[in-house]
Scaffold this motif. Structure first.
Motif, PDB file in Angstrom:
ATOM      1  N   GLU A 199      -1.915   3.778 -10.450  1.00 27.17           N
ATOM      2  CA  GLU A 199      -2.867   3.447 -11.132  1.00 27.17           C
ATOM      3  C   GLU A 199      -4.298   4.081 -10.821  1.00 27.17           C
ATOM      4  O   GLU A 199      -5.076   4.564 -10.881  1.00 27.17           O
ATOM      5  N   ARG A 200      -4.255   3.446  -8.873  1.00 36.23           N
ATOM      6  CA  ARG A 200      -5.580   3.404  -8.147  1.00 36.23           C
ATOM      7  C   ARG A 200      -5.707   4.815  -7.977  1.00 36.23           C
ATOM      8  O   ARG A 200      -6.610   5.240  -8.058  1.00 36.23           O
ATOM      9  N   ALA A 201      -4.682   5.118  -6.978  1.00 31.13           N
ATOM     10  CA  ALA A 201      -4.849   6.440  -7.572  1.00 31.13           C
ATOM     11  C   ALA A 201      -4.982   7.298  -7.996  1.00 31.13           C
ATOM     12  O   ALA A 201      -6.082   8.662  -8.372  1.00 31.13           O
ATOM     13  N   VAL A 202      -4.704   7.029  -9.641  1.00 31.80           N
ATOM     14  CA  VAL A 202      -4.710   8.277 -10.769  1.00 31.80           C
ATOM     15  C   VAL A 202      -6.400   7.922 -10.794  1.00 31.80           C
ATOM     16  O   VAL A 202      -6.997   8.725 -11.596  1.00 31.80           O
ATOM     17  N   GLU A 203      -6.888   6.423 -10.544  1.00 34.95           N
ATOM     18  CA  GLU A 203      -8.585   6.466 -11.035  1.00 34.95           C
ATOM     19  C   GLU A 203      -9.049   7.232 -10.076  1.00 34.95           C
ATOM     20  O   GLU A 203     -10.289   7.426 -10.038  1.00 34.95           O
ATOM     21  N   LEU A 204      -9.054   7.642  -8.792  1.00 35.77           N
ATOM     22  CA  LEU A 204      -9.377   7.903  -7.666  1.00 35.77           C
ATOM     23  C   LEU A 204      -9.683   9.829  -7.927  1.00 35.77           C
ATOM     24  O   LEU A 204     -10.765   9.949  -7.863  1.00 35.77           O
ATOM     25  N   ALA A 205      -8.576  10.354  -8.304  1.00 38.20           N
ATOM     26  CA  ALA A 205      -8.245  10.849  -8.554  1.00 38.20           C
ATOM     27  C   ALA A 205      -9.246  11.959  -9.599  1.00 38.20           C
ATOM     28  O   ALA A 205     -10.081  12.656  -9.387  1.00 38.20           O
ATOM     29  N   ASP A 265      -4.643  30.457  -8.178  1.00 37.13           N
ATOM     30  CA  ASP A 265      -5.041  29.483  -7.663  1.00 37.13           C
ATOM     31  C   ASP A 265      -4.988  29.453  -5.915  1.00 37.13           C
ATOM     32  O   ASP A 265      -4.176  29.713  -5.299  1.00 37.13           O
ATOM     33  N   LEU A 266      -6.286  28.617  -5.922  1.00 38.86           N
ATOM     34  CA  LEU A 266      -6.366  28.129  -4.220  1.00 38.86           C
ATOM     35  C   LEU A 266      -6.816  26.879  -3.762  1.00 38.86           C
ATOM     36  O   LEU A 266      -7.151  26.079  -4.529  1.00 38.86           O
ATOM     37  N   ILE A 267      -5.474  26.362  -2.782  1.00 35.00           N
ATOM     38  CA  ILE A 267      -5.651  24.772  -2.745  1.00 35.00           C
ATOM     39  C   ILE A 267      -7.605  24.971  -1.708  1.00 35.00           C
ATOM     40  O   ILE A 267      -7.508  25.529  -0.687  1.00 35.00           O
ATOM     41  N   ALA A 268      -8.310  24.281  -2.211  1.00 32.88           N
ATOM     42  CA  ALA A 268      -9.837  24.105  -1.806  1.00 32.88           C
ATOM     43  C   ALA A 268      -9.978  22.643  -0.196  1.00 32.88           C
ATOM     44  O   ALA A 268     -11.223  22.877   0.600  1.00 32.88           O
ATOM     45  N   GLY A 269      -8.710  21.840  -1.000  1.00 36.88           N
ATOM     46  CA  GLY A 269      -9.171  20.617   0.198  1.00 36.88           C
ATOM     47  C   GLY A 269      -8.106  19.567  -0.357  1.00 36.88           C
ATOM     48  O   GLY A 269      -7.236  19.822  -1.323  1.00 36.88           O
ATOM     49  N   TRP A 270      -8.154  18.596   0.622  1.00 40.14           N
ATOM     50  CA  TRP A 270      -7.803  17.621   0.313  1.00 40.14           C
ATOM     51  C   TRP A 270      -8.259  16.462   0.436  1.00 40.14           C
ATOM     52  O   TRP A 270      -8.634  16.422   1.694  1.00 40.14           O
ATOM     53  N   PHE A 271      -7.882  14.833  -0.753  1.00 43.34           N
ATOM     54  CA  PHE A 271      -7.769  13.657   0.566  1.00 43.34           C
ATOM     55  C   PHE A 271      -6.068  13.081   1.311  1.00 43.34           C
ATOM     56  O   PHE A 271      -5.604  13.202  -0.379  1.00 43.34           O
ATOM     57  N   ILE A 272      -5.677  12.374   1.844  1.00 47.89           N
ATOM     58  CA  ILE A 272      -5.322  10.925   1.878  1.00 47.89           C
ATOM     59  C   ILE A 272      -5.555   9.773   1.209  1.00 47.89           C
ATOM     60  O   ILE A 272      -6.323   9.817   2.378  1.00 47.89           O
ATOM     61  N   MET A 321       0.692  -1.514  -0.521  1.00 54.39           N
ATOM     62  CA  MET A 321      -0.206  -0.009   0.120  1.00 54.39           C
ATOM     63  C   MET A 321       0.870   1.575  -0.437  1.00 54.39           C
ATOM     64  O   MET A 321       1.668   1.713   0.419  1.00 54.39           O
ATOM     65  N   ALA A 322       0.256   2.359  -0.608  1.00 47.32           N
ATOM     66  CA  ALA A 322       1.678   3.857  -0.848  1.00 47.32           C
ATOM     67  C   ALA A 322       0.078   4.674  -0.074  1.00 47.32           C
ATOM     68  O   ALA A 322      -1.022   5.051  -0.708  1.00 47.32           O
ATOM     69  N   LYS A 323       0.403   5.758   0.606  1.00 47.54           N
ATOM     70  CA  LYS A 323       0.250   7.255   0.289  1.00 47.54           C
ATOM     71  C   LYS A 323      -0.228   7.910  -0.719  1.00 47.54           C
ATOM     72  O   LYS A 323       1.079   8.414  -0.533  1.00 47.54           O
ATOM     73  N   TYR A 324      -1.015   8.686  -1.148  1.00 47.76           N
ATOM     74  CA  TYR A 324      -0.758   9.921  -1.590  1.00 47.76           C
ATOM     75  C   TYR A 324      -1.104  10.706  -1.439  1.00 47.76           C
ATOM     76  O   TYR A 324      -3.184  10.623  -0.730  1.00 47.76           O
ATOM     77  N   LEU A 325      -1.481  12.251  -1.730  1.00 52.79           N
ATOM     78  CA  LEU A 325      -2.238  12.966  -1.070  1.00 52.79           C
ATOM     79  C   LEU A 325      -2.749  14.236  -2.516  1.00 52.79           C
ATOM     80  O   LEU A 325      -2.455  13.918  -3.475  1.00 52.79           O
ATOM     81  N   LEU A 326      -4.066  13.887  -2.587  1.00 52.47           N
ATOM     82  CA  LEU A 326      -4.699  14.564  -3.914  1.00 52.47           C
ATOM     83  C   LEU A 326      -5.417  15.561  -3.453  1.00 52.47           C
ATOM     84  O   LEU A 326      -5.493  16.334  -2.107  1.00 52.47           O
ATOM     85  N   LEU A 327      -4.355  16.824  -4.041  1.00 50.12           N
ATOM     86  CA  LEU A 327      -4.924  18.117  -3.507  1.00 50.12           C
ATOM     87  C   LEU A 327      -5.618  18.523  -4.890  1.00 50.12           C
ATOM     88  O   LEU A 327      -5.455  18.679  -5.955  1.00 50.12           O
ATOM     89  N   LYS A 328      -6.703  19.410  -4.450  1.00 52.09           N
ATOM     90  CA  LYS A 328      -7.798  20.410  -5.130  1.00 52.09           C
ATOM     91  C   LYS A 328      -6.923  21.467  -5.215  1.00 52.09           C
ATOM     92  O   LYS A 328      -7.380  22.376  -3.991  1.00 52.09           O
ATOM     93  N   HIS A 329      -7.396  21.908  -6.154  1.00 50.62           N
ATOM     94  CA  HIS A 329      -6.577  22.952  -6.427  1.00 50.62           C
ATOM     95  C   HIS A 329      -7.563  23.904  -7.712  1.00 50.62           C
ATOM     96  O   HIS A 329      -8.820  23.403  -8.235  1.00 50.62           O
ATOM     97  N   TYR A 330      -8.838  25.246  -6.867  1.00 53.75           N
ATOM     98  CA  TYR A 330      -9.917  24.954  -7.374  1.00 53.75           C
ATOM     99  C   TYR A 330      -8.846  26.723  -7.681  1.00 53.75           C
ATOM    100  O   TYR A 330      -8.764  27.880  -7.646  1.00 53.75           O
TER     101      TYR A 330
END
Length: 135
Positions: free
Chosen positions: A97-103, A83-90, A1-10
């Motif tokens: 590939e699964r991380a890309v799919e979820l993003a 550019d404004l960072i609106a939120g994030w998921f870890i 398993m690997a952890k990724y940050l999904l950073l939402k840029h508004y």
């Protein structure tokens, strides 16, 4: 398993397709967007892939050590920034590939008129330091 940050840029560059500032959305459109985020997180909690996530307020403060023990404080970022960072998921997933799919799924969050935002998400692996166990 690997952890990724999904950073939402508004309203980042390149801009999302459905680029209407959130202050022009109706309360129902905001609720639908927030429900999408909650449902996304809930699904990932059930699959064991959710670690954490949070929406961020548009206000913020920049702080930097000045070398003399008095950190200067600068207001910002402001909503009118490009550019404004609106939120994030870890997330914690088996593959990149699964991380890309979820993003990609998260990018389809509804915006004005219920249309998908097609917003850009920054996908970054969390840095993991090598184990020092001597194995």
């Amino acid at each position: 398993m690997a952890k990724y940050l999904l950073l939402k840029h508004y309203r980042g560059a390149p801009e999302p397709v459905n680029n209407v500032p959130m202050d022009q959305w109706t309360p129902d459109e905001i609720s639908a967007h927030m429900q999408f985020m909650a449902d996304f997180a809930g699904r990932l909690e059930k699959s064991g892939e959710f670690v954490d996530g949070q929406a961020l307020a548009p206000e913020g403060t920049f702080v930097r050590y000045d070398g003399e023990g008095r950190p200067p404080v600068t207001d910002g970022p402001f909503a009118e920034t490009k550019d404004l960072i609106a939120g994030w998921f870890i997330i914690d997933v088996d593959t990149y590939e699964r991380a890309v799919e979820l993003a990609g799924e998260l990018s389809a969050a509804p915006g004005k008129g219920g249309e998908p935002l097609h917003e850009w998400l920054e996908l970054r692996p969390l840095l993991s330091l090598p184990s020092n166990t001597g194995e």
